[in-house]
Design an enzyme around this catalytic site. Structure first.
Site, mmCIF file in Angstrom:
data_model
loop_
_atom_site.group_PDB
_atom_site.id
_atom_site.type_symbol
_atom_site.label_atom_id
_atom_site.label_comp_id
_atom_site.label_asym_id
_atom_site.label_seq_id
_atom_site.Cartn_x
_atom_site.Cartn_y
_atom_site.Cartn_z
ATOM 1 N N THR A 99 0.866 -1.184 0.000
ATOM 2 C CA THR A 99 0.000 0.000 0.000
ATOM 3 C C THR A 99 0.900 1.231 0.000
ATOM 4 O OG1 THR A 99 -1.638 -1.204 1.307
ATOM 5 C CG2 THR A 99 -1.900 1.181 1.155
ATOM 6 N N LYS A 174 -7.660 0.876 -2.673
ATOM 7 C CA LYS A 174 -7.112 0.466 -1.370
ATOM 8 C C LYS A 174 -7.134 1.635 -0.374
ATOM 9 C CE LYS A 174 -4.859 -1.701 1.847
ATOM 10 N NZ LYS A 174 -5.605 -2.551 2.768
ATOM 11 N N LYS A 242 0.230 5.455 8.190
ATOM 12 C CA LYS A 242 0.714 5.674 6.815
ATOM 13 C C LYS A 242 -0.469 5.756 5.842
ATOM 14 C CE LYS A 242 1.978 1.782 4.765
ATOM 15 N NZ LYS A 242 1.017 1.325 3.786
HETATM 16 P P1 NAP Z 1 5.942 -5.824 7.455
HETATM 17 O O1 NAP Z 1 5.623 -7.034 8.233
HETATM 18 O O2 NAP Z 1 6.544 -4.649 8.124
HETATM 19 O O3 NAP Z 1 6.869 -6.282 6.200
HETATM 20 C C1 NAP Z 1 7.452 -5.326 5.359
HETATM 21 C C2 NAP Z 1 8.406 -5.961 4.381
HETATM 22 O O4 NAP Z 1 9.065 -4.917 3.645
HETATM 23 C C3 NAP Z 1 9.548 -6.777 5.045
HETATM 24 O O5 NAP Z 1 9.825 -7.875 4.226
HETATM 25 C C4 NAP Z 1 10.695 -5.773 5.051
HETATM 26 O O6 NAP Z 1 11.973 -6.360 5.072
HETATM 27 C C5 NAP Z 1 10.473 -5.109 3.724
HETATM 28 N N1 NAP Z 1 11.175 -3.817 3.629
HETATM 29 C C6 NAP Z 1 10.913 -2.683 4.335
HETATM 30 N N2 NAP Z 1 11.764 -1.697 3.989
HETATM 31 C C7 NAP Z 1 12.585 -2.229 3.038
HETATM 32 C C8 NAP Z 1 13.651 -1.707 2.285
HETATM 33 N N3 NAP Z 1 14.041 -0.433 2.421
HETATM 34 N N4 NAP Z 1 14.278 -2.529 1.412
HETATM 35 C C9 NAP Z 1 13.888 -3.815 1.267
HETATM 36 N N5 NAP Z 1 12.864 -4.365 1.946
HETATM 37 C C10 NAP Z 1 12.214 -3.579 2.818
HETATM 38 O O7 NAP Z 1 4.623 -5.252 6.722
HETATM 39 P P2 NAP Z 1 3.297 -6.051 6.291
HETATM 40 O O8 NAP Z 1 2.345 -6.012 7.425
HETATM 41 O O9 NAP Z 1 3.673 -7.324 5.644
HETATM 42 O O10 NAP Z 1 2.728 -5.019 5.197
HETATM 43 C C11 NAP Z 1 3.260 -4.914 3.888
HETATM 44 C C12 NAP Z 1 2.377 -3.968 3.073
HETATM 45 O O11 NAP Z 1 1.050 -4.521 2.995
HETATM 46 C C13 NAP Z 1 2.228 -2.570 3.680
HETATM 47 O O12 NAP Z 1 2.200 -1.623 2.646
HETATM 48 C C14 NAP Z 1 0.885 -2.642 4.394
HETATM 49 O O13 NAP Z 1 0.288 -1.361 4.511
HETATM 50 C C15 NAP Z 1 0.105 -3.575 3.483
HETATM 51 N N6 NAP Z 1 -0.981 -4.340 4.134
HETATM 52 C C16 NAP Z 1 -0.782 -4.942 5.352
HETATM 53 C C17 NAP Z 1 -1.804 -5.654 5.936
HETATM 54 C C18 NAP Z 1 -1.632 -6.293 7.294
HETATM 55 O O14 NAP Z 1 -2.655 -6.693 7.884
HETATM 56 N N7 NAP Z 1 -0.453 -6.442 7.833
HETATM 57 C C19 NAP Z 1 -3.033 -5.805 5.287
HETATM 58 C C20 NAP Z 1 -3.200 -5.226 4.035
HETATM 59 C C21 NAP Z 1 -2.160 -4.500 3.464
HETATM 60 P P3 NAP Z 1 12.709 -6.653 6.496
HETATM 61 O O15 NAP Z 1 12.210 -8.007 6.917
HETATM 62 O O16 NAP Z 1 14.140 -6.628 6.174
HETATM 63 O O17 NAP Z 1 12.305 -5.563 7.448
#
Ligand code: NAP
Length: 291
Positions: A99, A174, A242
């Site tokens: 997102t 979204k 965010k």
């Molecule tokens: P998360 O657990 O924080 O995972 C984020 C991922 O991005 C990790 O693999 C992280 O790697 C990677 N990352 C962050 N900064 C980076 C960089 N500079 N270079 C390379 N990799 C990087 O987040 P999430 O909950 O999976 O969410 C991911 C996306 O989906 C977000 O945009 C969120 O808004 C959206 N979303 C989330 C949900 C939910 O319920 N969680 C639902 C719908 C949509 P590292 O492991 O190295 O930190």
């Protein structure tokens, strides 16, 4: 011919966080030849032996015809796509499921197109449980031919795929859905605190909410967290902050959204950002205690 050309395509997944981890596992379970990459190598542990674990973005792109990305925010997507754009991307399809701002996605789309590649924005509705069950709702923006190329894989991650239009329109959808969610969680937390003030039992109140017209998937999924008062993140408060900010940047300018944004902003600033979004209740409770 189109089908034959792409049916045995190799696929890649970058970003094995809370969402990416189970989504990529579903691609693996479906039997697709999968490569994975994550910035922090420890998150690739569950894939060793079953997928090709890559040590760089370049290696993953080289291995894959279709590449999925599921990353935190604009900053993360910028960084990863800068590395992607340094590789030979011609003919490849990138599907960004993060997102982020529609504007950034359109910029990256232009850069990829100039090098003979293409991009879909395909953010998702649904949290970690639907991600694990393969029942996410996928909101797509981009060319129809690109969506058809990605569809066999998206179908393993989601139960509904809605094509909203050209590039950026999946993200527009979204941001709209999460605008509602941000206000909903803020008001659910306020409601639970009100009932507490009135001397009601939290479990009884939540049962009635969930069984009545105001109950929803969103209220039901947060009920166990509110009952156990364990706010380990499925969807981190920082990510909600965010998303409401992205909605505001995209033009959302309404009274409830302004109030919710300010609440999430303050909660994040006071150290609640890594809690689940419904942990906003702890921030609100703290405010009541100080009165
Ligand atoms: P998360 O657990 O924080 O995972 C984020 C991922 O991005 C990790 O693999 C992280 O790697 C990677 N990352 C962050 N900064 C980076 C960089 N500079 N270079 C390379 N990799 C990087 O987040 P999430 O909950 O999976 O969410 C991911 C996306 O989906 C977000 O945009 C969120 O808004 C959206 N979303 C989330 C949900 C939910 O319920 N969680 C639902 C719908 C949509 P590292 O492991 O190295 O930190």
């Amino acid at each position: 011919l189109f089908f034959l050309k792409h049916v045995m395509e190799k696929i890649g997944f970058i970003g094995l966080g809370n969402m990416g981890q189970p989504m990529a596992q579903n691609l693996l379970k479906a039997g697709f030849p999968l490569s994975v990459y994550n910035r922090s190598a420890n998150k690739t542990a569950a894939f060793r032996g079953a997928a090709a674990v890559c040590s760089s973005v370049g290696e993953l792109v080289h291995n894959s015809g279709v590449v999925f990305t599921m990353l935190t925010n604009d900053e993360a997507v910028k960084e990863v796509y800068a590395a992607i754009l340094e590789t030979d991307v011609a003919g490849r399809l990138f599907v960004d499921m993060s997102t982020i701002s529609p504007q950034l996605s359109l910029e990256i789309c232009g850069q990829l197109k100039a090098k003979g590649a293409s991009l879909l924005d395909a953010p998702v509705a649904g949290s970690t449980q639907p991600a694990a069950n393969g029942t996410l709702i996928i909101l797509a923006g981009g060319e129809t031919t690109d969506l058809e190329r990605a569809r066999p894989y998206l179908e393993k991650m989601g139960r509904l795929i809605r094509h909203f239009g050209g590039n950026g329109k999946g993200l527009a959808a979204k941001l709209s859905v999460n605008y509602y969610l941000s206000v909903l969680y803020q008001s659910l937390a306020e409601t639970v605190l009100l009932s507490q003030q009135l001397g009601l039992n939290r479990a009884d109140l939540l049962e009635v909410i969930n069984e009545s017209a105001v109950g929803s998937g969103a209220t039901r999924v947060k009920t166990p967290l509110l009952l156990s008062e364990n706010y380990a993140p499925a969807f981190a408060l920082d990510l909600m902050w965010k998303d409401i900010r992205l909605a505001q940047e995209a033009g959302a300018d309404f009274p409830l959204g302004r109030a919710a944004a300010e609440s999430y902003r303050r909660a994040a600033a006071q150290g609640f950002g890594q809690d689940d979004v419904i942990g906003i209740i702890r921030y609100l409770q703290q405010g009541m205690d100080q009165q």
